[in-house]
Write a protein that holds these residues in place. Structure first.
Motif, PDB file in Angstrom:
ATOM      1  N   ILE A   1       0.835  -1.203   0.000  1.00  0.00           N
ATOM      2  CA  ILE A   1       0.000   0.000   0.000  1.00  0.00           C
ATOM      3  C   ILE A   1       0.865   1.247   0.000  1.00  0.00           C
ATOM      4  N   VAL A   2       1.890   1.273   0.837  1.00  0.00           N
ATOM      5  CA  VAL A   2       2.763   2.435   0.902  1.00  0.00           C
ATOM      6  C   VAL A   2       3.472   2.653  -0.427  1.00  0.00           C
ATOM      7  N   SER A   3       3.990   1.599  -1.050  1.00  0.00           N
ATOM      8  CA  SER A   3       4.704   1.776  -2.318  1.00  0.00           C
ATOM      9  C   SER A   3       3.756   2.246  -3.410  1.00  0.00           C
ATOM     10  N   ASN A   4       2.515   1.786  -3.416  1.00  0.00           N
ATOM     11  CA  ASN A   4       1.553   2.252  -4.415  1.00  0.00           C
ATOM     12  C   ASN A   4       1.201   3.718  -4.191  1.00  0.00           C
ATOM     13  N   GLN A   5       1.137   4.146  -2.941  1.00  0.00           N
ATOM     14  CA  GLN A   5       0.831   5.543  -2.667  1.00  0.00           C
ATOM     15  C   GLN A   5       1.998   6.434  -3.063  1.00  0.00           C
ATOM     16  N   VAL A   6       3.207   5.972  -2.824  1.00  0.00           N
ATOM     17  CA  VAL A   6       4.372   6.763  -3.204  1.00  0.00           C
ATOM     18  C   VAL A   6       4.435   6.892  -4.715  1.00  0.00           C
ATOM     19  N   ALA A   7       4.252   5.787  -5.409  1.00  0.00           N
ATOM     20  CA  ALA A   7       4.291   5.821  -6.870  1.00  0.00           C
ATOM     21  C   ALA A   7       3.139   6.649  -7.409  1.00  0.00           C
ATOM     22  N   GLY A   8       1.953   6.539  -6.812  1.00  0.00           N
ATOM     23  CA  GLY A   8       0.815   7.340  -7.203  1.00  0.00           C
ATOM     24  C   GLY A   8       0.158   6.925  -8.507  1.00  0.00           C
ATOM     25  N   LEU A   9       0.723   5.989  -9.214  1.00  0.00           N
ATOM     26  CA  LEU A   9       0.186   5.590 -10.503  1.00  0.00           C
ATOM     27  C   LEU A   9      -0.821   4.463 -10.301  1.00  0.00           C
ATOM     28  N   THR A  10      -2.079   4.799 -10.454  1.00  0.00           N
ATOM     29  CA  THR A  10      -3.131   3.799 -10.322  1.00  0.00           C
ATOM     30  C   THR A  10      -4.042   3.896 -11.530  1.00  0.00           C
ATOM     31  N   CYS A  11      -4.703   2.801 -11.837  1.00  0.00           N
ATOM     32  CA  CYS A  11      -5.632   2.811 -12.972  1.00  0.00           C
ATOM     33  C   CYS A  11      -6.774   3.809 -12.765  1.00  0.00           C
ATOM     34  N   PRO A  12      -7.366   3.915 -11.565  1.00  0.00           N
ATOM     35  CA  PRO A  12      -8.403   4.945 -11.396  1.00  0.00           C
ATOM     36  C   PRO A  12      -7.885   6.363 -11.647  1.00  0.00           C
ATOM     37  N   HIS A  13      -6.636   6.630 -11.258  1.00  0.00           N
ATOM     38  CA  HIS A  13      -6.056   7.949 -11.514  1.00  0.00           C
ATOM     39  C   HIS A  13      -5.908   8.185 -13.023  1.00  0.00           C
ATOM     40  N   ILE A  14      -5.464   7.157 -13.720  1.00  0.00           N
ATOM     41  CA  ILE A  14      -5.316   7.277 -15.175  1.00  0.00           C
ATOM     42  C   ILE A  14      -6.675   7.487 -15.830  1.00  0.00           C
ATOM     43  N   LEU A  15      -7.677   6.732 -15.390  1.00  0.00           N
ATOM     44  CA  LEU A  15      -9.025   6.894 -15.944  1.00  0.00           C
ATOM     45  C   LEU A  15      -9.526   8.319 -15.732  1.00  0.00           C
ATOM     46  N   THR A  16      -9.299   8.859 -14.550  1.00  0.00           N
ATOM     47  CA  THR A  16      -9.710  10.237 -14.279  1.00  0.00           C
ATOM     48  C   THR A  16      -8.986  11.199 -15.211  1.00  0.00           C
ATOM     49  N   SER A  17      -7.697  10.980 -15.406  1.00  0.00           N
ATOM     50  CA  SER A  17      -6.900  11.873 -16.257  1.00  0.00           C
ATOM     51  C   SER A  17      -7.355  11.861 -17.705  1.00  0.00           C
ATOM     52  N   ILE A  18      -7.766  10.705 -18.200  1.00  0.00           N
ATOM     53  CA  ILE A  18      -8.142  10.611 -19.615  1.00  0.00           C
ATOM     54  C   ILE A  18      -9.658  10.594 -19.828  1.00  0.00           C
TER      55      ILE A  18
ATOM     56  N   ARG B   1       5.361   4.210 -17.491  1.00  0.00           N
ATOM     57  CA  ARG B   1       4.711   4.136 -18.809  1.00  0.00           C
ATOM     58  C   ARG B   1       4.186   2.725 -19.089  1.00  0.00           C
ATOM     59  N   GLN B   2       4.927   1.719 -18.628  1.00  0.00           N
ATOM     60  CA  GLN B   2       4.473   0.334 -18.812  1.00  0.00           C
ATOM     61  C   GLN B   2       3.205   0.085 -18.010  1.00  0.00           C
ATOM     62  N   GLN B   3       3.175   0.587 -16.783  1.00  0.00           N
ATOM     63  CA  GLN B   3       1.973   0.430 -15.964  1.00  0.00           C
ATOM     64  C   GLN B   3       0.811   1.202 -16.573  1.00  0.00           C
ATOM     65  N   ALA B   4       1.065   2.403 -17.050  1.00  0.00           N
ATOM     66  CA  ALA B   4       0.017   3.195 -17.690  1.00  0.00           C
ATOM     67  C   ALA B   4      -0.536   2.464 -18.906  1.00  0.00           C
ATOM     68  N   CYS B   5       0.331   1.849 -19.684  1.00  0.00           N
ATOM     69  CA  CYS B   5      -0.080   1.077 -20.851  1.00  0.00           C
ATOM     70  C   CYS B   5      -1.028  -0.047 -20.449  1.00  0.00           C
TER      71      CYS B   5
END
Length: 119
Positions: A22-39, A74-78
């Motif tokens: 959980i901590v590493s995901n929060q630090v990275a900040g890259l999540t699919c819901p965040h990407i969906l919101t962005s696009i 970028r790989q995770q975003a893909c």
């Protein structure tokens, strides 16, 4: 008694793994819901409801590129984008692949469902 100790150790280990994930995901900040919101501004375009990508769509793509410049990001975003495309009804995959060109941004790849995101 050993069984209780073993159970406590296993529970503690699982808790540690979950917490660090959980901590590493929060630090990275890259999540699919965040990407969906962005696009989210692009959805009307890729579904064929509007003729050109709205400005908010292109701004969202530019922001994602700026926010996540590393190869692993970028790989995770893909991978997230492929999952989003598969989950949205009525998506025109040709429009998805052309989206970066239409917005005048270089994402580094044209997104398709067959794209190997690990490369």
């Amino acid at each position: 008694m050993a069984n209780t100790s073993s159970h406590a150790t296993t529970t503690a280990l699982l808790l540690l793994i979950c917490t660090s994930t959980i901590v590493s995901n929060q630090v990275a900040g890259l999540t699919c819901p965040h990407i969906l919101t962005s696009i989210s501004g692009c959805i009307g375009y890729v579904r064929g409801l509007v003729g050109v990508p709205p400005p908010g769509c292109c701004v969202g793509i530019r922001n994602l590129i700026a926010e996540y410049p590393s190869t692993p990001d970028r790989q995770q975003a893909c991978r997230c984008l492929q999952a989003i495309i598969k989950s949205l009804p009525g998506v025109n995959t040709g429009r998805v692949a052309a989206l970066s060109d239409k917005c005048g941004v270089n994402v580094g790849y044209n997104l398709t469902l067959s794209l190997d995101c690990s490369k």
